[in-house]
Design a protein around this motif. Structure first.
Motif, PDB file in Angstrom:
ATOM      1  N   SER A   1       0.928  -1.062   0.122  1.00 42.00           N
ATOM      2  CA  SER A   1      -0.087  -0.125  -0.076  1.00 42.00           C
ATOM      3  C   SER A   1       0.916   1.064   0.032  1.00 42.00           C
ATOM      4  CB  SER A   1      -1.141   0.080   1.247  1.00 42.00           C
ATOM      5  OG  SER A   1      -0.245   0.285   2.341  1.00 42.00           O
TER       6      SER A   1
ATOM      7  N   SER B   1      -6.133  -3.724  -2.414  1.00 40.69           N
ATOM      8  CA  SER B   1      -7.154  -4.369  -2.283  1.00 40.69           C
ATOM      9  C   SER B   1      -7.806  -4.159  -0.864  1.00 40.69           C
ATOM     10  CB  SER B   1      -6.926  -5.771  -2.626  1.00 40.69           C
ATOM     11  OG  SER B   1      -6.280  -6.372  -1.332  1.00 40.69           O
ATOM     12  N   GLU B   2      -9.165  -4.786  -0.872  1.00 40.34           N
ATOM     13  CA  GLU B   2      -9.888  -4.775   0.357  1.00 40.34           C
ATOM     14  C   GLU B   2      -9.389  -5.933   1.501  1.00 40.34           C
ATOM     15  OE1 GLU B   2     -14.071  -6.212   1.940  1.00 40.34           O
ATOM     16  OE2 GLU B   2     -14.215  -4.946   0.078  1.00 40.34           O
TER      17      GLU B   2
ATOM     18  N   THR C   1     -14.070   1.735   1.069  1.00 37.03           N
ATOM     19  CA  THR C   1     -13.872   1.198  -0.178  1.00 37.03           C
ATOM     20  C   THR C   1     -14.701   1.255  -1.240  1.00 37.03           C
ATOM     21  OG1 THR C   1     -14.918  -0.920   0.383  1.00 37.03           O
ATOM     22  CG2 THR C   1     -12.647  -0.673   1.291  1.00 37.03           C
TER      23      THR C   1
ATOM     24  N   ASP D   1      -9.183   1.742   0.123  1.00 40.22           N
ATOM     25  CA  ASP D   1      -8.661   1.043  -1.028  1.00 40.22           C
ATOM     26  C   ASP D   1      -8.639   2.070  -1.992  1.00 40.22           C
ATOM     27  OD1 ASP D   1     -11.259   1.393  -2.021  1.00 40.22           O
ATOM     28  OD2 ASP D   1     -11.623  -0.588  -2.686  1.00 40.22           O
TER      29      ASP D   1
END
Length: 317
Positions: free
Chosen positions: A56, A77-78, A272, A310
Motif C-alpha cells: 500500500s 485490495s480490500e 472502499t 482501497d
C-alpha cells in the motif's frame, strides 16, 4: 497559490519503502511535501506489518491551522485493508487492556463488520483479551435485534458470535422502545458506565471518551446516522440522539453525536469502492469547499484519526 517543496531530508529505505505525501493547507492553498515514514508518530502506526503496508501507500492530510496530522492508508485490495485494520484494532486492544484493564470500542454498521473479518481468525482470536472488551454501537436502526437491518445482528453474525466477549460487555439498544426512548435509555446507560469507570470521561469536553470508534462513510458523506443537512449534525448537548426521518431506510435510528465522536481517543474510517470516491475527495481533497460533509466534521480533540481506503475509494484524491 500552490507551491511544492521537498523535505529537507532524503527518503531512505528501512525494511521496506513507505512513501507518504503530506498535503498541507493554509486556508485554501495546498503545500505538498514528500516525507519518509520515520517522521510519523509511532502511535499512529502501532507495530506496522509488512504484509499490509508493503503493498500500500499512504497519504497524509494536515491542516496548518491544526498541527495534528491525519494519516490516510491506501491499499491495493480490500483484503489488504482488512489485514491492516485488524492489526490496528488488535494493537489498540492490547494497549488499553494493558493500561487500564478494558477496551471500549464503538462499532458501525454497513461494511465495517466485514472489514473486521480477520479479527476472529488466528492470531487474534486466540491472543486478544476479549473478556476485557466493552462493545457499543456508533448508531443503530430501531428494529428488532433479529431484523436483517439491525447493526447488532450484523455484528453478532460476523464478529461477536465468533469471539469470547462476555454478553454482559455488549451494549445493544433496547429494541422494545421507540426511537426517542431507545436514545434516552442508551444515553442513561452510558452515563452509568461513565459513573462506574467502565467508560472514561474526557476532561476537556465532558463527554464520554471511547478508546476506539470505527467509522464507515456513505456515498453522501454521512457517518453514523448523521446525514448531510440534518439538524442532528449540529447537536451539541446530547450524547445519544434519535431521528425518525432518516433519508436512508429504515427511518428510525439512534446515533452518537459529534461531541461524543470527537471526544474519543482513536477513530478510524474504513472506506472502499468507487461509489465512495466523490465523498472521499470532498472530505480529504477539497479543503476550499465551504460546505463540509458530516465525515469532514470528525476531528477527535486530543485523539487520533486514521483513514483506511482501497484504491477505488481513493481514486479521485
Amino acid at each position: 497559490m500552490q507551491t511544492r517543496r521537498r523535505a529537507p531530508h532524503s527518503l531512505h529505505l528501512a525494511e521496506e519503502l513507505y512513501t507518504f505525501v503530506y498535503l498541507h493547507y493554509l486556508y485554501s492553498p495546498y503545500y505538498q511535501t514528500l516525507c519518509d515514514s520515520d517522521s510519523l508518530p509511532s502511535s499512529l502506526y502501532p507495530q506496522r506489518t509488512s504484509s499490509s503496508l508493503s503493498l500500500s501507500h499512504s497519504k497524509e492530510l494536515a491542516s496548518m491551522a491544526e498541527t495534528k496530522k491525519l494519516p490516510v492508508q491506501i491499499f491495493k485490495s480490500e483484503d489488504l485493508l482488512a489485514d491492516s485494520l485488524a492489526k490496528y484494532v488488535a494493537d489498540l486492544s492490547n494497549k488499553f487492556t494493558s493500561e487500564r484493564g478494558a477496551f471500549t470500542v464503538c462499532l458501525s454498521g454497513g461494511s465495517m463488520i466485514d472489514y473486521l473479518r480477520k479479527l476472529p481468525e488466528p492470531p487474534y482470536v486466540d491472543s486478544l483479551e476479549w473478556s476485557k472488551w466493552q462493545v457499543f454501537w456508533l448508531d443503530e436502526r430501531v428494529v428488532p435485534k433479529t431484523d436483517p437491518e439491525s447493526n447488532y445482528k450484523l455484528a453478532l453474525d460476523g464478529l461477536l458470535s465468533k469471539v469470547p466477549i462476555p454478553p454482559a460487555n455488549v451494549y445493544a439498544i433496547n429494541d422494545t422502545l421507540s426511537a426517542e426512548g431507545a436514545a434516552d435509555d442508551y444515553e442513561s446507560r452510558l452515563r452509568e458506565l461513565v459513573k462506574n469507570g467502565v467508560i472514561t470521561l474526557s476532561p476537556t469536553s465532558g463527554f464520554p471518551k471511547f478508546d476506539l470508534i470505527l467509522l464507515g462513510m456513505g456515498p453522501d458523506g454521512h457517518v453514523a446516522s448523521l446525514f448531510p443537512g440534518h439538524p442532528l449534525v449540529h447537536e451539541k448537548k446530547r450524547w445519544v440522539a434519535f431521528l425518525t426521518d432518516s433519508p436512508k431506510l429504515p427511518p428510525e435510528r439512534i446515533t452518537l453525536t459529534f461531541p461524543v465522536i470527537n471526544s474519543c481517543a482513536y477513530a478510524a474510517f474504513a472506506v472502499t469502492g468507487k461509489e465512495e470516491a466523490d465523498a472521499v475527495h470532498s472530505v480529504l481533497g477539497k479543503p476550499e469547499n465551504p460546505v463540509k460533509l458530516p465525515a469532514a466534521l470528525v476531528h477527535p480533540k486530543g485523539g487520533e484519526l486514521i483513514w483506511f481506503l482501497d484504491e477505488d475509494a481513493a481514486s479521485k484524491l
